[in-house]
Design an enzyme around this catalytic site. Structure first.
Site, PDB file in Angstrom:
ATOM      1  N   ARG A 116       0.835  -1.207   0.000  1.00 56.37           N
ATOM      2  CA  ARG A 116       0.000   0.000   0.000  1.00 56.37           C
ATOM      3  C   ARG A 116       0.872   1.259   0.000  1.00 56.37           C
ATOM      4  O   ARG A 116       0.539   2.253  -0.649  1.00 56.37           O
ATOM      5  CB  ARG A 116      -0.934  -0.032   1.214  1.00 56.37           C
ATOM      6  N   HIS A 120       0.565   4.064  -2.809  1.00 58.27           N
ATOM      7  CA  HIS A 120       0.179   5.449  -2.495  1.00 58.27           C
ATOM      8  C   HIS A 120       1.310   6.442  -2.768  1.00 58.27           C
ATOM      9  O   HIS A 120       1.059   7.613  -3.030  1.00 58.27           O
ATOM     10  CB  HIS A 120      -0.299   5.554  -1.046  1.00 58.27           C
ATOM     11  N   HIS A 243      -6.023  -6.253  -3.480  1.00 55.74           N
ATOM     12  CA  HIS A 243      -6.904  -6.360  -2.316  1.00 55.74           C
ATOM     13  C   HIS A 243      -7.111  -7.809  -1.884  1.00 55.74           C
ATOM     14  O   HIS A 243      -7.945  -8.078  -1.026  1.00 55.74           O
ATOM     15  CB  HIS A 243      -8.241  -5.652  -2.579  1.00 55.74           C
ATOM     16  N   TRP A 259     -10.240  -8.957   3.111  1.00 54.32           N
ATOM     17  CA  TRP A 259     -11.037  -9.308   1.933  1.00 54.32           C
ATOM     18  C   TRP A 259     -11.253 -10.816   1.808  1.00 54.32           C
ATOM     19  O   TRP A 259     -12.144 -11.261   1.110  1.00 54.32           O
ATOM     20  CB  TRP A 259     -10.364  -8.790   0.663  1.00 54.32           C
TER      21      TRP A 259
HETATM   22  C1  HEM Z   1     -10.190   1.350  -6.406  1.00 54.21           C
HETATM   23  C2  HEM Z   1      -9.099   1.744  -5.896  1.00 54.21           C
HETATM   24  C3  HEM Z   1      -8.710   1.532  -4.450  1.00 54.21           C
HETATM   25  C4  HEM Z   1      -9.359   1.908  -3.319  1.00 54.21           C
HETATM   26  C5  HEM Z   1     -10.636   2.721  -3.238  1.00 54.21           C
HETATM   27  C6  HEM Z   1      -8.608   1.406  -2.199  1.00 54.21           C
HETATM   28  C7  HEM Z   1      -8.930   1.586  -0.881  1.00 54.21           C
HETATM   29  C8  HEM Z   1      -8.322   0.952   0.193  1.00 54.21           C
HETATM   30  C9  HEM Z   1      -8.695   1.083   1.576  1.00 54.21           C
HETATM   31  C10 HEM Z   1      -9.816   1.965   2.103  1.00 54.21           C
HETATM   32  C11 HEM Z   1      -7.901   0.293   2.291  1.00 54.21           C
HETATM   33  C12 HEM Z   1      -7.912   0.078   3.812  1.00 54.21           C
HETATM   34  C13 HEM Z   1      -6.805   0.882   4.488  1.00 54.21           C
HETATM   35  C14 HEM Z   1      -6.767   0.668   5.973  1.00 54.21           C
HETATM   36  O1  HEM Z   1      -7.794   0.815   6.625  1.00 54.21           O
HETATM   37  O2  HEM Z   1      -5.687   0.347   6.490  1.00 54.21           O
HETATM   38  C15 HEM Z   1      -7.006  -0.358   1.388  1.00 54.21           C
HETATM   39  C16 HEM Z   1      -6.047  -1.263   1.757  1.00 54.21           C
HETATM   40  C17 HEM Z   1      -5.152  -1.808   0.887  1.00 54.21           C
HETATM   41  N1  HEM Z   1      -5.000  -1.481  -0.439  1.00 54.21           N
HETATM   42 FE1  HEM Z   1      -6.297  -0.419  -1.569  1.00 54.21          FE
HETATM   43  N2  HEM Z   1      -7.538   0.738  -2.672  1.00 54.21           N
HETATM   44  C18 HEM Z   1      -7.561   0.810  -4.040  1.00 54.21           C
HETATM   45  C19 HEM Z   1      -6.609   0.310  -4.899  1.00 54.21           C
HETATM   46  C20 HEM Z   1      -5.473  -0.355  -4.492  1.00 54.21           C
HETATM   47  C21 HEM Z   1      -4.382  -0.700  -5.350  1.00 54.21           C
HETATM   48  C22 HEM Z   1      -4.286  -0.293  -6.822  1.00 54.21           C
HETATM   49  C23 HEM Z   1      -3.481  -1.373  -4.586  1.00 54.21           C
HETATM   50  C24 HEM Z   1      -2.156  -1.944  -4.978  1.00 54.21           C
HETATM   51  C25 HEM Z   1      -1.748  -2.173  -6.197  1.00 54.21           C
HETATM   52  C26 HEM Z   1      -4.022  -1.476  -3.257  1.00 54.21           C
HETATM   53  C27 HEM Z   1      -3.444  -2.149  -2.215  1.00 54.21           C
HETATM   54  C28 HEM Z   1      -3.978  -2.213  -0.930  1.00 54.21           C
HETATM   55  C29 HEM Z   1      -3.448  -3.068   0.118  1.00 54.21           C
HETATM   56  C30 HEM Z   1      -2.338  -4.087  -0.032  1.00 54.21           C
HETATM   57  C31 HEM Z   1      -4.204  -2.800   1.261  1.00 54.21           C
HETATM   58  C32 HEM Z   1      -4.063  -3.455   2.633  1.00 54.21           C
HETATM   59  C33 HEM Z   1      -3.191  -2.592   3.516  1.00 54.21           C
HETATM   60  C34 HEM Z   1      -3.005  -3.138   4.908  1.00 54.21           C
HETATM   61  O3  HEM Z   1      -3.345  -4.289   5.175  1.00 54.21           O
HETATM   62  O4  HEM Z   1      -2.501  -2.383   5.744  1.00 54.21           O
HETATM   63  N3  HEM Z   1      -5.217  -0.816  -3.233  1.00 54.21           N
HETATM   64  N4  HEM Z   1      -7.275   0.086   0.105  1.00 54.21           N
END
Ligand code: HEM
Length: 358
Positions: A116, A120, A243, A259
């Site tokens: 992430r 970002h 995700h 997820w």
């Molecule tokens: C439609 C686009 C996306 C949205 C709206 C989105 C939104 C989110 C949100 C709200 C979280 C939870 C964060 C938290 O509470 O810690 C999250 C986690 C995460 N996102 Fe996304 N995301 C998107 C696209 C992506 C993309 C493109 C990647 C990587 C290529 C990604 C990788 C991750 C990962 C690995 C987590 C887990 C982080 C953790 O466990 O701390 N996301 N995302």
């Protein structure tokens, strides 16, 4: 005193001590010759160390001068070598991999939050203005570090900081993006091409808030955000497959839960879960999100659901759900592209494809 010296003949002043001693030498009788030999050998004994001392000193001096010159030219050359070339990235890869596991953190791995962070750091890119992207690592500076979407990413940055101290020539941009690559690979995902050579920028290069996706919105918003970076529908659908990893944290994004059941393994489960489960709105006083009807243990964001309901996105979701290899190939290409958005690499920056560790 100086006048006394002037009266002494110059020859006497220059005469060696041996000359005076030889004048005292007895007549060369045979016993006297023995004595003389003993005497001269005594002299040699006395003189030899002096001669040897001078020789060793000379050699040492030459060696020291050589070493000094060598060091000078080496350090001059080192100074002219760009910082990014002085880093052994294979070693950094290994050290990042060693930081992944921690049974006291989340589901036991920093991998998801590293992915992430890399995303970002890169996903702020705007192809029209050529601003943002991972190049300057502005995500570490306020105000960007404080943007709502980046909540919790300080945890990942802090985890990586000792490596920045260890490899002082690596840029933060290279470190954060490489951490994403390591995490994807070490959690069982595809290998991802990566290049070094990003140069960090200061806080004045921070991007404005709002460049990252808002999880509460749908397909139009998701397209706006990713088209701005230069991605197409297939690439967007591949990227969101990340995700499969990690979870949402109420104290970061407000959303809650993982997820799927294996959040520390890179799989195509995001697609299979999205298609195979019935998703219902979660009953709680938090932001709108979905949980699987059967167990209630897994979640989907409103933005995730858009990939199921939007017909064009859905084509790719179905493809990736039935064909993990195609997902891995597409994800690898799209993720490598994401990490390079807007970066002006040095011409001679090599491309790495690291081998996952055992
Ligand atoms: C439609 C686009 C996306 C949205 C709206 C989105 C939104 C989110 C949100 C709200 C979280 C939870 C964060 C938290 O509470 O810690 C999250 C986690 C995460 N996102 Fe996304 N995301 C998107 C696209 C992506 C993309 C493109 C990647 C990587 C290529 C990604 C990788 C991750 C990962 C690995 C987590 C887990 C982080 C953790 O466990 O701390 N996301 N995302």
């Amino acid at each position: 005193m100086s006048s006394t010296l002037r009266t002494i003949p110059r020859v006497a002043l220059r005469a060696p001590a041996t000359a005076k001693l030889s004048a005292l030498r007895p007549a060369p009788t045979s016993s006297a010759r023995v004595l003389a030999r003993a005497y001269s050998s005594q002299q040699r004994q006395y003189q030899m160390p002096r001669t040897r001392k001078a020789g060793t000193g000379g050699i040492l001096g030459v060696l020291a001068a050589g070493a000094l010159a060598g060091w000078y030219f080496y350090s001059k050359q080192q100074d002219e070598t760009p910082a990014w070339k002085k880093v052994n990235y294979q070693n950094v890869y290994k050290d990042i991999a060693d930081l992944l596991e921690d049974e006291n953190y989340d589901d036991g791995s920093y991998g998801p939050v590293f992915v992430r962070l890399a995303w970002h750091a890169s996903g702020t890119y705007d192809k029209k203005t050529h601003t943002g992207g991972s190049g300057g690592a502005t995500i570490r500076h306020a105000p960007e570090s404080e943007h709502g979407a980046n909540a919790g990413l300080d945890v990942a940055r802090r985890r990586l900081e000792p490596l920045k101290q260890k490899y002082r020539n690596i840029s933060y941009g290279d470190l954060y993006t490489l951490a994403g690559v390591v995490a994807v690979q070490e959690l069982g995902g595809p290998t991802v091409q990566w290049r070094p050579g990003r140069s960090d920028l200061q806080a004045d290069a921070c991007t404005p808030d709002g460049r990252l996706p808002d999880a509460a919105q749908g397909a139009d918003h998701v397209r706006d955000i990713f088209y701005r970076m230069g991605f197409d529908d297939r690439e967007i659908a591949a990227l969101v497959g990340a995700h499969a990893l990690g979870r949402c944290h109420t104290y970061r994004s407000g959303f809650d839960g993982p997820w799927n059941a294996s959040p520390t393994a890179f799989t195509n489960f995001f697609y299979t879960e999205l298609l195979n489960n019935t998703w219902v709105p979660k009953k709680w006083d938090g932001p709108k999100q979905f949980v699987d009807k059967q167990s209630g243990a897994f979640m989907m964001l409103p933005a995730d659901m858009a990939f199921k309901t939007d017909p064009r996105f859905r084509t790719y979701i179905e493809l990736y759900a039935r064909d993990q290899d195609t997902f891995f190939n597409d994800f690898s290409a799209a993720f490598a592209k994401l990490l390079e958005l807007g970066v002006k690499f040095p011409e001679d920056a090599p491309t790495y494809r690291f081998k996952p560790l055992d």
